[in-house]
Design a protein around this motif. Structure first.
Motif, PDB file in Angstrom:
ATOM      1  N   LEU A  25      13.240  -3.505  14.644  1.00 21.84           N
ATOM      2  CA  LEU A  25      12.380  -4.492  13.799  1.00 21.84           C
ATOM      3  C   LEU A  25      11.828  -5.675  14.256  1.00 21.84           C
ATOM      4  CD1 LEU A  25      15.251  -4.197  11.058  1.00 21.84           C
ATOM      5  CD2 LEU A  25      12.930  -2.957  11.013  1.00 21.84           C
ATOM      6  N   SER A  26      11.954  -5.705  15.737  1.00 26.44           N
ATOM      7  CA  SER A  26      11.370  -6.795  16.176  1.00 26.44           C
ATOM      8  C   SER A  26      10.058  -6.980  16.096  1.00 26.44           C
ATOM      9  CB  SER A  26      11.804  -7.190  17.692  1.00 26.44           C
ATOM     10  OG  SER A  26      11.231  -6.111  18.549  1.00 26.44           O
ATOM     11  N   ALA A  27       9.212  -5.872  16.212  1.00 23.04           N
ATOM     12  CA  ALA A  27       7.647  -5.803  16.231  1.00 23.04           C
ATOM     13  C   ALA A  27       7.404  -6.769  14.676  1.00 23.04           C
ATOM     14  CB  ALA A  27       7.169  -4.595  16.023  1.00 23.04           C
ATOM     15  N   ARG A  28       8.178  -6.560  13.610  1.00 21.58           N
ATOM     16  CA  ARG A  28       7.635  -7.339  12.391  1.00 21.58           C
ATOM     17  C   ARG A  28       8.024  -8.933  12.539  1.00 21.58           C
ATOM     18  NH1 ARG A  28       7.523  -4.501   7.831  1.00 21.58           N
ATOM     19  NH2 ARG A  28       8.360  -5.873   6.721  1.00 21.58           N
ATOM     20  N   LEU A  29       8.640  -9.391  13.499  1.00 21.03           N
ATOM     21  CA  LEU A  29       8.708 -10.835  13.641  1.00 21.03           C
ATOM     22  C   LEU A  29       7.572 -11.566  14.166  1.00 21.03           C
ATOM     23  CD1 LEU A  29      12.230 -10.831  15.478  1.00 21.03           C
ATOM     24  CD2 LEU A  29      11.687 -11.442  13.121  1.00 21.03           C
ATOM     25  N   THR A  30       6.550 -10.860  14.760  1.00 23.96           N
ATOM     26  CA  THR A  30       5.327 -11.481  15.297  1.00 23.96           C
ATOM     27  C   THR A  30       4.163 -10.854  14.918  1.00 23.96           C
ATOM     28  OG1 THR A  30       5.538 -10.104  17.323  1.00 23.96           O
ATOM     29  CG2 THR A  30       6.565 -12.354  17.555  1.00 23.96           C
ATOM     30  N   HIS A  31       4.275  -9.601  14.245  1.00 20.69           N
ATOM     31  CA  HIS A  31       2.987  -9.039  13.740  1.00 20.69           C
ATOM     32  C   HIS A  31       3.253  -8.570  12.257  1.00 20.69           C
ATOM     33  CE1 HIS A  31       2.596  -8.829  18.256  1.00 20.69           C
ATOM     34  NE2 HIS A  31       1.410  -8.942  17.927  1.00 20.69           N
ATOM     35  N   THR A  32       2.253  -8.235  11.522  1.00 21.89           N
ATOM     36  CA  THR A  32       2.379  -7.627  10.474  1.00 21.89           C
ATOM     37  C   THR A  32       2.170  -6.037  10.691  1.00 21.89           C
ATOM     38  OG1 THR A  32       1.072  -9.600   9.264  1.00 21.89           O
ATOM     39  CG2 THR A  32       1.103  -7.401   7.881  1.00 21.89           C
ATOM     40  N   VAL A  33       3.495  -5.574  10.371  1.00 19.16           N
ATOM     41  CA  VAL A  33       3.471  -4.148  10.652  1.00 19.16           C
ATOM     42  C   VAL A  33       4.342  -3.561   9.369  1.00 19.16           C
ATOM     43  CG1 VAL A  33       4.841  -2.393  12.145  1.00 19.16           C
ATOM     44  CG2 VAL A  33       4.080  -4.408  13.176  1.00 19.16           C
ATOM     45  N   GLU A  34       3.295  -2.800   8.577  1.00 17.33           N
ATOM     46  CA  GLU A  34       3.755  -1.964   7.371  1.00 17.33           C
ATOM     47  C   GLU A  34       4.831  -0.966   7.770  1.00 17.33           C
ATOM     48  OE1 GLU A  34       3.261  -3.350   4.503  1.00 17.33           O
ATOM     49  OE2 GLU A  34       2.050  -5.041   5.293  1.00 17.33           O
ATOM     50  N   PHE A  35       5.775  -0.506   6.851  1.00 21.77           N
ATOM     51  CA  PHE A  35       6.525   0.544   7.007  1.00 21.77           C
ATOM     52  C   PHE A  35       5.840   1.663   6.420  1.00 21.77           C
ATOM     53  CE2 PHE A  35      10.197  -2.747   6.486  1.00 21.77           C
ATOM     54  CZ  PHE A  35      10.713  -2.541   7.722  1.00 21.77           C
ATOM     55  N   PRO A  36       5.809   2.957   6.903  1.00 20.68           N
ATOM     56  CA  PRO A  36       6.982   3.303   8.170  1.00 20.68           C
ATOM     57  C   PRO A  36       5.809   3.052   9.261  1.00 20.68           C
ATOM     58  CG  PRO A  36       5.877   5.299   7.005  1.00 20.68           C
ATOM     59  CD  PRO A  36       5.431   4.080   6.012  1.00 20.68           C
ATOM     60  N   TYR A  37       6.643   3.011  10.319  1.00 23.75           N
ATOM     61  CA  TYR A  37       6.011   3.041  11.507  1.00 23.75           C
ATOM     62  C   TYR A  37       6.871   3.837  12.764  1.00 23.75           C
ATOM     63  CZ  TYR A  37       8.874  -1.194  12.511  1.00 23.75           C
ATOM     64  OH  TYR A  37       9.965  -1.949  12.768  1.00 23.75           O
ATOM     65  N   LEU A  38       6.274   4.248  13.736  1.00 23.84           N
ATOM     66  CA  LEU A  38       6.889   4.873  14.797  1.00 23.84           C
ATOM     67  C   LEU A  38       6.884   4.068  16.098  1.00 23.84           C
ATOM     68  CD1 LEU A  38       7.706   7.649  15.768  1.00 23.84           C
ATOM     69  CD2 LEU A  38       5.375   7.929  16.853  1.00 23.84           C
TER      70      LEU A  38
END
Length: 168
Positions: A25-38
Motif C-alpha cells: 500500500l505504500s505506493a498510495r502514500l506518495t502517488h494517486t494509485v487507484e485500485f486495483p493495481y499490480l
C-alpha cells in the motif's frame, strides 16, 4: 510482543499492520494509485507479484519458491567480499563491467509458466563461477556482478510481464 508492551505501557491502542501489506500500500502514500493495481514487491527477503484490490484485499500471483532477489544480491556480494548490503555494491561494480555476458549463468524457471520466482540456482552458479577463478581481478568481479544483476533483472521483468498479461 514489544509493540504490545509499549502500547499497553503508554495507554495507546495497538494497530497491527502486516509488513508485506505495508509495502503493497505504500505506493498510495506518495502517488494517486487507484485500485486495483499490480505490485512487484522486491525487498531484502521477499520477491512477490501481488494484485492489490483494496486495503486488506490482495492476491499473491507469484512468489519466490526459494530465495528472494535481495538474497541473491547479498550472497553474491558476500562471495566476492563486497560487504553488506550486497545490492548497492553489486550494482556499483556491475557498472564497470566490460563483458556482462562472460559467465554462463542460468535462466531461472525457464520452462515454468507461473509467476513464481527462483534465485537459489543463480546464487549457486555465481558462487561456482567465482570459485573457479584462480585470482579474481576487479574486472572478473565486475563481469560476474553485471551478469548476476542482468539475470535478476531479466527474471523479474519476465515474471512481471507474465503477471501483467494475466492482470489485464
Amino acid at each position: 510482543m514489544t509493540a504490545k508492551g509499549l502500547a499497553l505501557g503508554a495507554g495507546k491502542p495497538l494497530v497491527a499492520v502486516n509488513h508485506l501489506e505495508g509495502h503493497a500500500l505504500s505506493a498510495r502514500l506518495t502517488h494517486t494509485v487507484e485500485f486495483p493495481y499490480l505490485l512487484l514487491l522486491v525487498s531484502g527477503g521477499h520477491t512477490q507479484l501481488v494484485r492489490v484490490d483494496g486495503v486488506g484485499e490482495m492476491t499473491r500471483m507469484g512468489s519466490t519458491i526459494d530465495d528472494a532477489a535481495g538474497e541473491a544480491f547479498d550472497k553474491t556480494a558476500k562471495v566476492m567480499g563486497l560487504g553488506f548490503p550486497g545490492g548497492p555494491a553489486v550494482e556499483a561494480l556491475a557498472r564497470t563491467s566490460t563483458d556482462p555476458e562472460r559467465f554462463a549463468l542460468p535462466r531461472m524457471l525457464s520452462r515454468d509458466r507461473s509467476c513464481d520466482f527462483s534465485f537459489a540456482g543463480l546464487k549457486t552458479a555465481a558462487k561456482r563461477a567465482f570459485d573457479s577463478l584462480e585470482a579474481p581481478t576487479q574486472a572478473d568481479k565486475a563481469d560476474l556482478a553485471a551478469g548476476v544483476q542482468r539475470e535478476i533483472a531479466r527474471h523479474l521483468a519476465e515474471r512481471a510481464g507474465r503477471a501483467m498479461d494475466i492482470f489485464a
